[in-house]
Design a protein around this motif. Structure first.
Motif, PDB file in Angstrom:
ATOM      1  N   LYS A  16       0.835  -1.201   0.000  1.00 14.56           N
ATOM      2  CA  LYS A  16       0.000   0.000   0.000  1.00 14.56           C
ATOM      3  C   LYS A  16       0.871   1.253   0.000  1.00 14.56           C
ATOM      4  O   LYS A  16       0.630   2.200  -0.748  1.00 14.56           O
ATOM      5  N   GLN A  18       3.985   1.515  -1.085  1.00 18.82           N
ATOM      6  CA  GLN A  18       4.659   1.633  -2.371  1.00 18.82           C
ATOM      7  C   GLN A  18       3.728   2.193  -3.441  1.00 18.82           C
ATOM      8  O   GLN A  18       4.139   3.006  -4.275  1.00 18.82           O
ATOM      9  N   LYS A  19       2.474   1.778  -3.426  1.00 16.04           N
ATOM     10  CA  LYS A  19       1.506   2.292  -4.394  1.00 16.04           C
ATOM     11  C   LYS A  19       1.287   3.786  -4.196  1.00 16.04           C
ATOM     12  O   LYS A  19       1.194   4.550  -5.153  1.00 16.04           O
ATOM     13  N   GLU A  20       1.176   4.214  -2.957  1.00 18.64           N
ATOM     14  CA  GLU A  20       0.982   5.634  -2.673  1.00 18.64           C
ATOM     15  C   GLU A  20       2.196   6.446  -3.106  1.00 18.64           C
ATOM     16  O   GLU A  20       2.053   7.544  -3.639  1.00 18.64           O
ATOM     17  N   ASN A  21       3.395   5.916  -2.885  1.00 21.25           N
ATOM     18  CA  ASN A  21       4.605   6.618  -3.305  1.00 21.25           C
ATOM     19  C   ASN A  21       4.682   6.705  -4.820  1.00 21.25           C
ATOM     20  O   ASN A  21       5.127   7.717  -5.368  1.00 21.25           O
ATOM     21  N   ALA A  22       4.264   5.674  -5.509  1.00 21.92           N
ATOM     22  CA  ALA A  22       4.284   5.677  -6.970  1.00 21.92           C
ATOM     23  C   ALA A  22       3.326   6.738  -7.512  1.00 21.92           C
ATOM     24  O   ALA A  22       3.609   7.383  -8.520  1.00 21.92           O
ATOM     25  N   LYS A  23       2.208   6.943  -6.844  1.00 19.79           N
ATOM     26  CA  LYS A  23       1.237   7.940  -7.275  1.00 19.79           C
ATOM     27  C   LYS A  23       1.793   9.349  -7.105  1.00 19.79           C
ATOM     28  O   LYS A  23       1.551  10.222  -7.925  1.00 19.79           O
ATOM     29  N   SER A  24       2.520   9.571  -6.028  1.00 17.57           N
ATOM     30  CA  SER A  24       2.967  10.915  -5.705  1.00 17.57           C
ATOM     31  C   SER A  24       4.221  11.339  -6.462  1.00 17.57           C
ATOM     32  O   SER A  24       4.579  12.501  -6.442  1.00 17.57           O
ATOM     33  N   GLN A  25       4.879  10.400  -7.134  1.00 16.85           N
ATOM     34  CA  GLN A  25       6.077  10.763  -7.882  1.00 16.85           C
ATOM     35  C   GLN A  25       5.702  11.636  -9.065  1.00 16.85           C
ATOM     36  O   GLN A  25       4.662  11.464  -9.696  1.00 16.85           O
ATOM     37  N   LYS A  26       6.582  12.562  -9.365  1.00 13.78           N
ATOM     38  CA  LYS A  26       6.326  13.478 -10.471  1.00 13.78           C
ATOM     39  C   LYS A  26       6.460  12.745 -11.787  1.00 13.78           C
ATOM     40  O   LYS A  26       7.354  11.954 -11.997  1.00 13.78           O
ATOM     41  N   LYS A  27       5.570  13.050 -12.681  1.00 18.29           N
ATOM     42  CA  LYS A  27       5.579  12.447 -14.000  1.00 18.29           C
ATOM     43  C   LYS A  27       6.042  13.491 -15.014  1.00 18.29           C
ATOM     44  O   LYS A  27       6.062  14.671 -14.753  1.00 18.29           O
TER      45      LYS A  27
END
Length: 67
Positions: A16, A18-27
């Protein structure tokens, strides 16, 4: 021997997180992002320098007023 459940809960919690961190990373394009971040930092530095100069000027004015 009851650690199996604890491990499973820890795995779920980690997934959970890791998923939240992946969402918050800048694209987006890294170079463009670096340029915009650098521009923001330049603006902040300029504002800080202006504030510092203003404070020094006020300090000098107070010293002159005391004389």
């Amino acid at each position: 021997m009851t650690r199996g459940n604890q491990r499973e809960l820890a795995r779920q919690k980690n997934l959970k997180k890791q998923k939240e961190n992946a969402k918050s990373q800048k694209k987006g394009d890294p170079l463009k992002r670096m340029e915009t971040d650098a521009e923001i930092l330049r603006m902040k530095q300029q504002a800080a320098n202006e504030r510092k100069n203003r404070e020094q000027l006020e300090k000098l004015m107070k010293e002159k007023a005391k004389r």
